[in-house]
Design an enzyme around this catalytic site. Sequence first.
Site, PDB file in Angstrom:
ATOM      1  N   LEU A 137       0.858  -1.173   0.000  1.00 46.95           N
ATOM      2  CA  LEU A 137       0.000   0.000   0.000  1.00 46.95           C
ATOM      3  C   LEU A 137       0.899   1.229   0.000  1.00 46.95           C
ATOM      4  O   LEU A 137       1.981   1.207   0.596  1.00 46.95           O
ATOM      5  CB  LEU A 137      -0.886   0.041   1.256  1.00 46.95           C
ATOM      6  CG  LEU A 137      -1.947  -1.051   1.432  1.00 46.95           C
ATOM      7  CD1 LEU A 137      -2.680  -0.835   2.753  1.00 46.95           C
ATOM      8  CD2 LEU A 137      -2.935  -1.053   0.273  1.00 46.95           C
ATOM      9  N   ASP A 138       0.454   2.301  -0.652  1.00 49.20           N
ATOM     10  CA  ASP A 138       1.193   3.558  -0.578  1.00 49.20           C
ATOM     11  C   ASP A 138       1.322   3.980   0.874  1.00 49.20           C
ATOM     12  O   ASP A 138       0.451   3.686   1.704  1.00 49.20           O
ATOM     13  CB  ASP A 138       0.454   4.662  -1.338  1.00 49.20           C
ATOM     14  CG  ASP A 138       0.316   4.373  -2.817  1.00 49.20           C
ATOM     15  OD1 ASP A 138       1.054   3.515  -3.318  1.00 49.20           O
ATOM     16  OD2 ASP A 138      -0.541   5.010  -3.454  1.00 49.20           O
ATOM     17  N   ALA A 139       2.376   4.711   1.191  1.00 47.50           N
ATOM     18  CA  ALA A 139       2.569   5.182   2.563  1.00 47.50           C
ATOM     19  C   ALA A 139       1.384   6.021   3.036  1.00 47.50           C
ATOM     20  O   ALA A 139       0.989   5.955   4.202  1.00 47.50           O
ATOM     21  CB  ALA A 139       3.856   5.994   2.665  1.00 47.50           C
ATOM     22  N   THR A 141      -1.724   5.680   2.151  1.00 49.14           N
ATOM     23  CA  THR A 141      -2.984   4.926   2.112  1.00 49.14           C
ATOM     24  C   THR A 141      -3.062   4.014   3.332  1.00 49.14           C
ATOM     25  O   THR A 141      -2.107   3.307   3.643  1.00 49.14           O
ATOM     26  CB  THR A 141      -3.076   4.083   0.827  1.00 49.14           C
ATOM     27  OG1 THR A 141      -3.027   4.948  -0.307  1.00 49.14           O
ATOM     28  CG2 THR A 141      -4.357   3.270   0.782  1.00 49.14           C
ATOM     29  N   ARG A 237      -5.370   6.151  -7.562  1.00 45.47           N
ATOM     30  CA  ARG A 237      -5.082   7.583  -7.593  1.00 45.47           C
ATOM     31  C   ARG A 237      -4.900   8.080  -9.027  1.00 45.47           C
ATOM     32  O   ARG A 237      -5.417   9.140  -9.409  1.00 45.47           O
ATOM     33  CB  ARG A 237      -3.837   7.870  -6.757  1.00 45.47           C
ATOM     34  CG  ARG A 237      -3.995   7.456  -5.295  1.00 45.47           C
ATOM     35  CD  ARG A 237      -2.666   7.425  -4.563  1.00 45.47           C
ATOM     36  NE  ARG A 237      -2.066   8.745  -4.477  1.00 45.47           N
ATOM     37  CZ  ARG A 237      -0.830   8.958  -4.041  1.00 45.47           C
ATOM     38  NH1 ARG A 237      -0.055   7.941  -3.685  1.00 45.47           N
ATOM     39  NH2 ARG A 237      -0.360  10.197  -3.973  1.00 45.47           N
TER      40      ARG A 237
END
Length: 306
Positions: A137-139, A141, A237
Site C-alpha cells: 500500500l502507498d505510505a 494509504t 489515484r
Amino acid sequence: MQERFLQVPPGLDGTRADAGLAKLLGLSRTAVVTMLDDGGAQQDGATLGKSDRLRADAWLDLRWQPREAPRIVATPVPDLGIVHDDADIVVVDKPAGVAAHPSGGWQGPTVVGALAAAGFQIATSGAAERQGVVHRLDAGTSGLMVVAKSERAYSDLKAAFHDREVEKVYHAAVQGHPDPLSGTIDAPIGRHPGSEWKFAVVSSGKHAITHYETLEAFRGGSLLEVHLETGRTHQIRVHMAARRHPCIGDTMYGADPTVAARLGLERQWLHAKRLGFRHPGSGEQVVFESPYPADLARALEILRED
C-alpha cells in the site's frame, strides 16, 4: 564503481534511456536516473540523458556507484493493528504515514520494521528489504495488508496476487461526481514522463483495470467502492485523476488543497477496506475488513454535513 560495456539489444531499440537501462542492468529506476544525472552513461561516445532513446546495436559505456540495499530497521508503530495472526500469515491494518517496506527514498516507519520490533518472524523469501511482503500500500494509504510468515504462504500468496485471485476492495472519497456513477476504467499506467515519483496513464504503460461504484454523493464529492483487477503502483489515484476526479486530499495528483484543508486531511482519502484470499495453510477462503481511521471518518462526516 561498477562498469559495463555492452550493446543495446534489438528489443530495447527506441526505449527511453532510464527505462531501458533499468531493464538491461536489473537496477531500480532511481539508481539508473542517478547514474544518468551523474553523466555515467554513454551511447556510442555521447552522454545519455534520461529521456534520450536507446538505439539497437549501439555500444553503451556505463559507470555507476552501487548503492547499499535499504535495511529493515525494527521500529515500533503503536497504531499498527494486528487483525489476524497465525503460523502462515499476519494481516495488519496499516495506518497512514507507514510504508510497506524500506526503500531508497523513504526514511519513515515501515510495516516490516514494525513487525520485527513486535517480535514477528516473517518469511525470508523476497528481496532483503521486503521479505514476506506479497503486496503493498502507498505510505499515505491506510488499510489492510497481508504479510507472509511461512515460505509456503509467500509462494502461494504471490501466485494468487499475480493470477488476480485476491479480492482487493478500497473506499475512496473523490472530488466531483463520476459519470457514469458506476463503471470500469481500463487504461495503462506507467511512469509519469515529467516526474520521477509520479505515475500516469500512458500508452506504453502496464495493463490496469479499476472497477468503481458510487456509494454516496455529496455536494463536494463522492464516496466510491473500488475493486482492483490489477495492482499497479498508485492505480486508483492515477485512474481517478485521469477522469478528473482525484482522491480528496491527493494534491500530488491534482486534488484541490483548499478542500483538503477544510476537511483536515493531510493525505489522500483512500482506504484498503476489504481483503479476501484463499488461506495458504487451510485452503479456506478468508475475508478481512477494516473500519475507517479517525481522519477519514471525520472528513467523511464533514462531507455529509455539507
